[in-house]
Enzyme design. Structure first.
Site, PDB file in Angstrom:
ATOM      1  N   ASP A 142       0.823  -1.232   0.172  1.00 55.93           N
ATOM      2  CA  ASP A 142       0.057   0.198   0.040  1.00 55.93           C
ATOM      3  C   ASP A 142       0.877   1.196   0.123  1.00 55.93           C
ATOM      4  OD1 ASP A 142      -2.474   1.755   0.726  1.00 55.93           O
ATOM      5  OD2 ASP A 142      -3.313  -0.152   1.068  1.00 55.93           O
ATOM      6  N   HIS A 216      -3.701   5.724   3.585  1.00 54.70           N
ATOM      7  CA  HIS A 216      -4.341   4.551   3.244  1.00 54.70           C
ATOM      8  C   HIS A 216      -3.962   3.147   3.835  1.00 54.70           C
ATOM      9  CE1 HIS A 216      -6.117   1.505   0.365  1.00 54.70           C
ATOM     10  NE2 HIS A 216      -7.066   2.314   0.473  1.00 54.70           N
ATOM     11  N   SER A 441     -11.341  -1.605   0.108  1.00 55.84           N
ATOM     12  CA  SER A 441      -9.979  -1.363   0.700  1.00 55.84           C
ATOM     13  C   SER A 441     -10.078  -1.921   2.222  1.00 55.84           C
ATOM     14  CB  SER A 441      -9.525  -0.061   0.547  1.00 55.84           C
ATOM     15  OG  SER A 441      -8.582   0.287  -0.710  1.00 55.84           O
TER      16      SER A 441
END
Length: 501
Positions: A142, A216, A441
């Site tokens: 990520d 994220h 996600s």
């Protein structure tokens, strides 16, 4: 709490999976093109090395290579080469931003807000009586993991930054050790003109190479492995949130980096007409080989699961035979054979991946555990992709069946509490350490954390058998081929019981 507009919610909720937009072939500093080459056998590799092309790196048992060449024809005629594809570069399309925040989310006193870990959904809290992921490792592919966050057990020394152009590496290598201090790019302190596109050259700061540069990755890491600490007297320390596997190690495999581009064409409308050309922009960026390299590296650090909350756009199935697809499949299946379960978000395009032969990379590749997103009522969330045989399981990603219901204030979990609460870097979020996101996600790391729980009680179980256990014990599906939920919503207590048999 301050209300959000419909457009802001669509940006913040429906775009919370890291969606990728193609930006052409990546190039080297000397303007040669980067290619992803599949070629099996030492003979083919030696012939590549003797050619005018340059082999920069090799993965998946030396069957997938990053090669620099002036053009594809320089490589395609070499004996043993099966495919030559451009190393596509991508920028983020949909922002993985918070939908909104509440003051309460700044203060495991947040367990009451974690519907995604309760008995009605994944049963994670109950499962922690049996296993907490001790001795297990979850790799997060990520934007990195916040090195300083007190609620995420990030192991920076096992982490890596993957950057195929080598610009961040002191020796031009396409990987950098996670705990090595580098000058990392961040977005400029200027106007955002499109999601993840900022005017001007990037700001920089010194940080560990695998530290988060966006937020994220930290949010996904918290969902999988946020701590559940007990002090010396056996009293909970009440810090933040609890991950699916709170005692597992989280290893940051950073594949996204802020990259400068010149003469960026800003689209003015849906027809793609250029509104203006911006001299310099900075955008979050990655390439196919960066992602593949991270998948390949995960088993090297003993990762029980490697989570990919990222994905490209929906494409027609004819591309299944492309070299890009073959390369992803080789790398993924090699990682699975070496013991790592590869979990992947199904994507947020509300798309039927089955009808018409559509698919997305990398979740549609055989060998990955593809995860759709569900809400507090275990129904498919409005933004989630779906499709018979393409979705393996569902897991909590946040939101309800419709946007309107997600925004409503009269549901059991009113907005924003029907989203998923997890960790974010305070230094990138105006001091905020926890926040609400939604997307597939958020669903995929739930499953990655479950893999870590299973490996604690069944350390010798193969990756394929773990996936089978997760599917057999999932709930709320009429069968293993449900187009929305696959085998069903994952349920940790039954999965652990099955694994212990």
């Amino acid at each position: 709490m301050s209300p959000l507009t419909r457009r802001a919610l669509l940006k913040g909720v429906a775009g919370s999976t890291v969606a990728l937009g193609a930006m052409g072939t990546a190039t080297a500093a000397d303007d040669r093109e980067q290619y992803v080459v599949t070629a099996s056998g030492t003979g083919a590799l030696k012939r590549l090395e003797r050619s005018d092309a340059e082999v920069v790196a090799s993965i998946a048992g030396d069957t997938v290579h990053l090669v620099l060449a002036t053009e594809a024809a320089d490589i395609e005629g070499i004996s043993g080469v099966a495919s030559v594809d451009p190393n596509e570069g991508y920028r983020l399309l949909g922002p993985a931003k918070r939908a909104t925040s509440t003051a309460e989310s700044l203060d495991d006193q947040y367990a009451s807000l974690q519907w995604d870990k309760m008995a009605e959904t994944t049963g994670a809290f109950e499962a922690h009586d049996t296993a907490t992921g001790a001795g297990s490792t979850v790799a997060i592919i990520d934007t990195g993991i916040d090195e300083q966050h007190p609620d995420i057990p990030a192991v920076m020394e096992k982490g890596r930054l993957f950057r195929a152009d080598g610009l961040t590496s002191p020796d031009d290598d396409p990987t950098v050790a996670g705990d090595e201090t580098i000058e990392a790019n961040l977005h400029p302190d200027t106007e955002e003109v499109e999601p993840y596109v900022w005017r001007g050259p990037p700001e920089t700061r010194s940080q560990s190479a695998a530290d988060d540069v966006q937020s994220h990755g930290s949010h996904c890491a918290g969902i999988a492995a946020a701590k559940d600490d007990i002090d010396a007297d056996g009293v909970p320390e009440d810090l933040g949130v609890v991950g699916m596997a709170p005692d597992a190690e989280a290893v940051p495999l950073r594949v996204f980096y802020w990259k400068r581009f010149e003469d960026y064409e800003l689209d003015g409308d849906a027809d793609g007409e250029v509104e203006e050309t911006i001299p310099v922009v900075t955008t979050l960026y990655t390439t196919d080989f960066d992602i593949m390299s991270a998948i390949d590296y995960a088993p090297d650090v003993g990762a029980d699961a490697a989570n990919m909350s990222l994905g490209g756009g929906v494409v027609k199935g004819s591309a299944h035979s492309s070299g890009e697809h073959v390369a992803y499949q080789r790398v993924t299946q090699d990682a699975v054979e070496r013991g790592t379960v590869v979990t992947a978000s199904a994507g947020n395009a509300s798309a039927n991946l089955q009808q018409g032969g559509f698919y997305t990379l990398p979740n549609s590749v055989p060998g990955t555990l593809s995860v759709s997103a569900t809400g507090p009522n275990n129904e498919l969330a409005f933004y989630s992709n779906y499709g018979t045989s393409d979705i393996d399981v569902g897991a909590p990603g946040g939101g309800y069946e419709t946007l309107e219901k997600t925004l409503a204030a009269d549901t059991e979990w009113p907005y924003p509490t029907n989203l998923v609460l997890s960790t974010v870097p305070p230094d990138l979020n105006d001091g905020l350490a926890y926040d609400w996101y939604a997307g597939t996600s958020m669903a995929a790391p739930q499953v990655a954390g479950l893999v870590a729980l299973i490996r604690e009680v069944a350390p010798e179980m193969s990756a394929k058998k773990i996936q089978n256990v997760i599917e057999r014990t999932a709930r709320y599906s009429t069968g293993r081929s449900s187009p929305k939920l696959g085998a069903g919503v994952v349920y940790a207590p039954d999965a652990l019981e099955e694994a212990q048999r």
